[in-house]
Design an enzyme around this catalytic site. Sequence first.
Site, mmCIF file in Angstrom:
data_model
loop_
_atom_site.group_PDB
_atom_site.id
_atom_site.type_symbol
_atom_site.label_atom_id
_atom_site.label_comp_id
_atom_site.label_asym_id
_atom_site.label_seq_id
_atom_site.Cartn_x
_atom_site.Cartn_y
_atom_site.Cartn_z
ATOM 1 N N ASN A 136 0.798 -1.237 0.000
ATOM 2 C CA ASN A 136 0.000 0.000 0.000
ATOM 3 C C ASN A 136 0.828 1.284 0.000
ATOM 4 O OD1 ASN A 136 0.721 -0.521 2.659
ATOM 5 N ND2 ASN A 136 -1.108 0.443 3.487
ATOM 6 N N LYS A 159 12.191 -7.501 0.848
ATOM 7 C CA LYS A 159 11.209 -8.434 0.250
ATOM 8 C C LYS A 159 9.891 -7.660 0.176
ATOM 9 C CE LYS A 159 8.083 -10.897 0.522
ATOM 10 N NZ LYS A 159 6.839 -10.615 -0.255
ATOM 11 N N GLY A 211 2.509 -5.288 7.636
ATOM 12 C CA GLY A 211 1.520 -6.070 6.896
ATOM 13 C C GLY A 211 0.412 -6.516 7.819
ATOM 14 N N SER A 212 -0.177 -7.649 7.483
ATOM 15 C CA SER A 212 -1.354 -8.110 8.235
ATOM 16 C C SER A 212 -0.944 -8.686 9.594
ATOM 17 C CB SER A 212 -2.083 -9.178 7.422
ATOM 18 O OG SER A 212 -1.261 -10.309 7.300
ATOM 19 N N GLY A 216 2.240 -11.006 10.688
ATOM 20 C CA GLY A 216 3.079 -10.467 11.767
ATOM 21 C C GLY A 216 3.347 -11.517 12.830
ATOM 22 N N GLU A 233 4.625 -3.881 12.329
ATOM 23 C CA GLU A 233 3.559 -2.882 12.205
ATOM 24 C C GLU A 233 2.404 -3.563 11.513
ATOM 25 O OE1 GLU A 233 3.208 -0.104 13.546
ATOM 26 O OE2 GLU A 233 5.264 0.223 14.208
ATOM 27 N N GLU A 367 -10.372 -5.093 11.063
ATOM 28 C CA GLU A 367 -9.941 -4.255 9.949
ATOM 29 C C GLU A 367 -10.530 -4.754 8.628
ATOM 30 O OE1 GLU A 367 -5.692 -4.427 8.931
ATOM 31 O OE2 GLU A 367 -5.714 -2.245 9.032
#
Length: 467
Positions: A136, A159, A211-212, A216, A233, A367
């Site tokens: 994003n 990556k 990321g998700s 994580g 994060e 989310e």
Amino acid sequence: MPQNTFEKRNPADTRDLIGAFPASNANDVQSAVDAARRALPAWRDLAGDARAAILFKAADLLLARKDEIAAALTREEGKSLPEATGETLRGVAILRYFAGEGLRPIGDVIPSLNPQTMLFTQRFPLGVVGLITPWNFPVAIPLWKAAPALIYGNTVILKPSEHAPLCAQMLTEVMHEAGLPAGVWNLVQGGRETGAALLEAAGLNGVSFTGSTATGKIVARAGVERGFKYQLEMGGKNPVVVLADANLEKAVELTVQGAMKSAGEKCTATSRVILEEPIADEFTRRLVERVKELKVGPGTDAQFYLGPLISGEAKSNVLRRVEEAQADGAKVLCGGALEEDGLAHGHYVSPFVLDEVRPDMTIAREEVFGPVLAILRAPDFDAAVALANDVAYGLSASVFTRSLDKALRFAREVEAGMVRVNGETAGVEPQAPFGGMKASSSYSREQGQAAREFYTQIKTISVDLAD
Ligand code: ADP
């Protein structure tokens, strides 16, 4: 043996093939980590101003290529061209900020109990660091990880997301052209398998991940098992609280901006708006009026506020989540799938506003990662803060009010790593710490001075007289 490749297509029009990119396998990933390991001693021992000079040069090169890179960003990610340009300029600012860190003080002198002892701390690089990034912010996020990593003397393996390989390739060109020695910046491309191979590679000292939440947790587990430092994060369920004394016009505009820019595909996007009862109906009316005005279409055309979602899967997810919310009793005030002429080949939806959302509904708790805003109502300030905190996440939160007292109380009481008063939930200046509380992060912060905590390790050194 020809290498495996994967295709990347334009989310605004899937007939546009952006390219076939190499899918790095476990051997490629290990070679990249080995190269980073070999490059580490010389890079670590280079003077700070020499490392800084390369980052400053990279900033200049990125600036010189800003239009080309922003166009690539819009083509592969979908966000509007002005947003893509803003993100590229942010990348320039990040590189310059961290270049400046190359010669700034970075340790403490500590009073020793012995007057003849000099006691101080010195920071050393973490070592070889893997950067696993999402699609994003395909320019800003790799840079806000790599720039501090590099200036503090680490070598990196990037990556990027399989949905944003082109920006990563262009950033790699910029960094190499700026003069980074071979092995200091390594790019591996591919999706989950490539990321998993990086977590398994021998010789990693750290992984910084955005990321998700699900991924994580995989990174955290690998870090614990394999003994590397990690930083995560992850998601958010970011609230805007609008109090009865707010400037409603500003609150509406910035709530819409926080929720709908980049099609809501930001971890800091506003996904809940919590309204104090006296202004709830009026705010809702104005909000829906404004959201219905937003135009949706290709990010290359300036008239469009929202571009496409990143993938067909992302689009189905948004539509499914809204259907589930409806089944739970939420009322859809606007929004829907967009498939008309000109948009049929892209992953488009028009932005959703959902009313009559209760705090126990999934739509109020999990989310979505799309342009979906849930409205909740609260009788007073305390109830609004309790609702804001009633989720697992704690990334960013905003309050709209003219009361200094309530603004300060909100800043103290809300469970979020980033708090704004009379501002949108998304967008923290690059020199300030970025990160969340609760399930949104691993309790660390990126950007600004805070970044050094992850990318360096402290030695405590004491020096005594020989005689
Ligand atoms: P999103 O759903 O936003 O794409 P992900 O967490 O799936 O978020 O992806 C973020 C980054 O993590 C991407 O670079 C992706 O390729 C990578 N990734 C996904 N799964 C794994 C995994 N099992 N191990 C390591 N990296 C992964």
